[in-house]
Design a protein around this motif. Sequence first.
Motif, PDB file in Angstrom:
ATOM      1  N   GLN A   3      -2.202  65.123   5.757  1.00  0.00           N
ATOM      2  CA  GLN A   3      -2.438  64.637   7.119  1.00  0.00           C
ATOM      3  C   GLN A   3      -1.126  64.476   7.877  1.00  0.00           C
ATOM      4  N   GLN A   4      -0.075  64.028   7.191  1.00  0.00           N
ATOM      5  CA  GLN A   4       1.247  63.963   7.833  1.00  0.00           C
ATOM      6  C   GLN A   4       1.646  65.367   8.307  1.00  0.00           C
ATOM      7  N   GLU A   5       1.372  66.359   7.461  1.00  0.00           N
ATOM      8  CA  GLU A   5       1.701  67.752   7.826  1.00  0.00           C
ATOM      9  C   GLU A   5       0.946  68.149   9.098  1.00  0.00           C
ATOM     10  N   LEU A   6      -0.367  67.922   9.075  1.00  0.00           N
ATOM     11  CA  LEU A   6      -1.182  68.315  10.244  1.00  0.00           C
ATOM     12  C   LEU A   6      -0.758  67.563  11.502  1.00  0.00           C
ATOM     13  N   TYR A   7      -0.533  66.260  11.374  1.00  0.00           N
ATOM     14  CA  TYR A   7      -0.212  65.440  12.550  1.00  0.00           C
ATOM     15  C   TYR A   7       1.172  65.767  13.124  1.00  0.00           C
ATOM     16  N   SER A   8       1.949  66.561  12.356  1.00  0.00           N
ATOM     17  CA  SER A   8       3.254  66.979  12.877  1.00  0.00           C
ATOM     18  C   SER A   8       3.231  68.440  13.331  1.00  0.00           C
ATOM     19  N   GLY A   9       2.059  69.067  13.302  1.00  0.00           N
ATOM     20  CA  GLY A   9       1.954  70.427  13.854  1.00  0.00           C
ATOM     21  C   GLY A   9       1.787  71.548  12.847  1.00  0.00           C
ATOM     22  N   VAL A  10       1.667  71.189  11.547  1.00  0.00           N
ATOM     23  CA  VAL A  10       1.426  72.214  10.516  1.00  0.00           C
ATOM     24  C   VAL A  10      -0.085  72.421  10.398  1.00  0.00           C
ATOM     25  N   THR A  11      -0.548  73.586  10.827  1.00  0.00           N
ATOM     26  CA  THR A  11      -2.002  73.830  10.805  1.00  0.00           C
ATOM     27  C   THR A  11      -2.434  74.588   9.551  1.00  0.00           C
ATOM     28  N   THR A  12      -1.466  75.206   8.852  1.00  0.00           N
ATOM     29  CA  THR A  12      -1.763  75.847   7.562  1.00  0.00           C
ATOM     30  C   THR A  12      -0.668  75.447   6.578  1.00  0.00           C
TER      31      THR A  12
ATOM     32  N   VAL B 268       1.167  72.677  21.864  1.00  0.00           N
ATOM     33  CA  VAL B 268       1.632  72.631  23.253  1.00  0.00           C
ATOM     34  C   VAL B 268       2.876  71.745  23.264  1.00  0.00           C
ATOM     35  N   LEU B 269       3.970  72.301  23.792  1.00  0.00           N
ATOM     36  CA  LEU B 269       5.266  71.618  23.732  1.00  0.00           C
ATOM     37  C   LEU B 269       5.795  71.326  25.126  1.00  0.00           C
ATOM     38  N   SER B 270       6.507  70.224  25.244  1.00  0.00           N
ATOM     39  CA  SER B 270       6.994  69.868  26.589  1.00  0.00           C
ATOM     40  C   SER B 270       8.254  70.622  26.983  1.00  0.00           C
ATOM     41  N   GLU B 271       8.980  71.151  25.989  1.00  0.00           N
ATOM     42  CA  GLU B 271      10.172  71.938  26.334  1.00  0.00           C
ATOM     43  C   GLU B 271      10.074  73.325  25.726  1.00  0.00           C
ATOM     44  N   ASN B 272      10.985  74.206  26.092  1.00  0.00           N
ATOM     45  CA  ASN B 272      10.982  75.570  25.579  1.00  0.00           C
ATOM     46  C   ASN B 272      11.604  75.604  24.173  1.00  0.00           C
ATOM     47  N   PRO B 273      10.828  75.881  23.138  1.00  0.00           N
ATOM     48  CA  PRO B 273      11.390  75.881  21.778  1.00  0.00           C
ATOM     49  C   PRO B 273      12.405  77.003  21.563  1.00  0.00           C
ATOM     50  N   LEU B 274      12.365  78.030  22.403  1.00  0.00           N
ATOM     51  CA  LEU B 274      13.347  79.111  22.261  1.00  0.00           C
ATOM     52  C   LEU B 274      14.735  78.639  22.680  1.00  0.00           C
ATOM     53  N   GLU B 275      14.771  77.547  23.461  1.00  0.00           N
ATOM     54  CA  GLU B 275      16.054  76.957  23.860  1.00  0.00           C
ATOM     55  C   GLU B 275      16.362  75.700  23.069  1.00  0.00           C
ATOM     56  N   ASN B 276      15.311  75.015  22.635  1.00  0.00           N
ATOM     57  CA  ASN B 276      15.505  73.752  21.925  1.00  0.00           C
ATOM     58  C   ASN B 276      14.379  73.541  20.899  1.00  0.00           C
ATOM     59  N   LEU B 277      14.675  73.899  19.651  1.00  0.00           N
ATOM     60  CA  LEU B 277      13.646  73.798  18.604  1.00  0.00           C
ATOM     61  C   LEU B 277      13.249  72.354  18.315  1.00  0.00           C
ATOM     62  N   GLU B 278      14.107  71.432  18.710  1.00  0.00           N
ATOM     63  CA  GLU B 278      13.845  70.019  18.441  1.00  0.00           C
ATOM     64  C   GLU B 278      12.580  69.530  19.150  1.00  0.00           C
ATOM     65  N   THR B 279      12.159  70.250  20.190  1.00  0.00           N
ATOM     66  CA  THR B 279      10.938  69.868  20.898  1.00  0.00           C
ATOM     67  C   THR B 279       9.714  69.928  19.974  1.00  0.00           C
ATOM     68  N   LEU B 280       9.849  70.691  18.877  1.00  0.00           N
ATOM     69  CA  LEU B 280       8.765  70.782  17.879  1.00  0.00           C
ATOM     70  C   LEU B 280       8.554  69.474  17.123  1.00  0.00           C
ATOM     71  N   LYS B 281       9.543  68.602  17.200  1.00  0.00           N
ATOM     72  CA  LYS B 281       9.476  67.302  16.510  1.00  0.00           C
ATOM     73  C   LYS B 281       8.309  66.475  17.025  1.00  0.00           C
ATOM     74  N   ASP B 282       7.978  66.673  18.286  1.00  0.00           N
ATOM     75  CA  ASP B 282       6.985  65.816  18.907  1.00  0.00           C
ATOM     76  C   ASP B 282       6.048  66.642  19.815  1.00  0.00           C
ATOM     77  N   PRO B 283       5.129  67.421  19.194  1.00  0.00           N
ATOM     78  CA  PRO B 283       4.262  68.265  20.021  1.00  0.00           C
ATOM     79  C   PRO B 283       3.408  67.417  20.966  1.00  0.00           C
TER      80      PRO B 283
END
Length: 431
Positions: free
Chosen positions: A108-117, A385-400
Amino acid sequence: MKNIVLKNGTVIDGTLTNEPEVKDILIKNKRIEKIGNITNKEQKNAKVIDCTGMYIMPGLINMHAHLFGTGQPSSILGGGALQKIVIQFVKTPVGHKVLDALVTSAVQQELYSGVTTLRSVGDFEYSDIRIRDKVRKGKIEGPRMFCSGPAITVPTGHGDGTFATTKEKPEDLRKEVQERTKHGVDFIKICTTGGVMDAKEKGHPGELKMNLEQTLAVTEEAHKLGLIVASHTESPEGMTVAINGGVDTIEHSSPFTDDEAKTLKDRNGAVIITCSPAVPLAKLPASVTKLSDFAQFNSQVVLDNMIEGAHRAKEKGIQIGLGTDASCPFATQYNMWRELLFYTKLANVAPKEAIHAATLSNATILGIENETGSIEETKYADLLVLSENPLENLETLKDPKHIFLEGKLIRKRPKKNQKLDEAIDSIMAEM
Ligand SMILES: [Zn+2]
């Protein structure tokens, strides 16, 4: 389920070829029904989410995780009397319950952080299989899962006495493969070499443990039963045995020869990179990691070898996947974004390539590229869905901003270990 329209987001589709483009996405019956301009008529009665200024990418696939731990360093499995007691306990009915609770929390930690598989590559007592089945039946919320059950190893091999079953003779190793099919595993995990913590000598981590005959026994039996084989492999000697021994996915990896590259490529094999525990173990001060001088040195050797393996794989056109090795010290169940970032920094690749490795490439290695891994019509709506462009800032993946699994909006978010994150943040800041 009500149709959903993601309106006006910039779509990064998970491929290496397509450029990001502003589009609408219509989600219907768990899947991506249409990408493009969704008309007012088409979005009638649908839930419309305005994604203007936001970025949409495929859900992450974590190709290498263990599910019994949290990433908090612990000495419980460090050998000795305590480990023996714990291993006896997890075999009891109450022990199974405790394991299942840990594994449920992990997935569940995985899913809630954006890991769908999620692919689990070695857990105790088939706890991963039990939780996978509960998720599949809809009894608990969790990501799509592919599981190996306990790993298979040889005496003194990686996982001997903990998350692996230990056998020596080829015929007994074959029986272990057969045993796993009774439990419904999705693939087989072996440990051809030792791990960082198993090493007894400075400069020589990843000591070879399984020989060619033992490795072939497992892969032949698995392939006969329609299962692929993943191998923990952390040295060049290990690469030789794993590749010539029929292994399909090389976990962690190390440098390998041109002939070995050809053999692996002809088999449609892959290399799975896992920087997440290696970087903190190599870079954090020993006062934090509690590692001996030589274990820290060996962590750096493993990390350098792994990156060299990634370079070789890329040069030879071998499929590359990413995983976190969650449950290892400092590898939490919610920090897949760090793996992507480590990969860009250490292997010197663009964020787009890291995103591709963690989505479509991982899906292709799993053989589910027609179902998920990229944003395409008819595929499952596994989306971030991310608030910033991950191609410029991958850290945005921390908090989808939003997470979708098969079109379902996932509202919960992981509980984070602040102290551990701060320690890893400190080394990331210097990279
Ligand atoms: Zn592992």
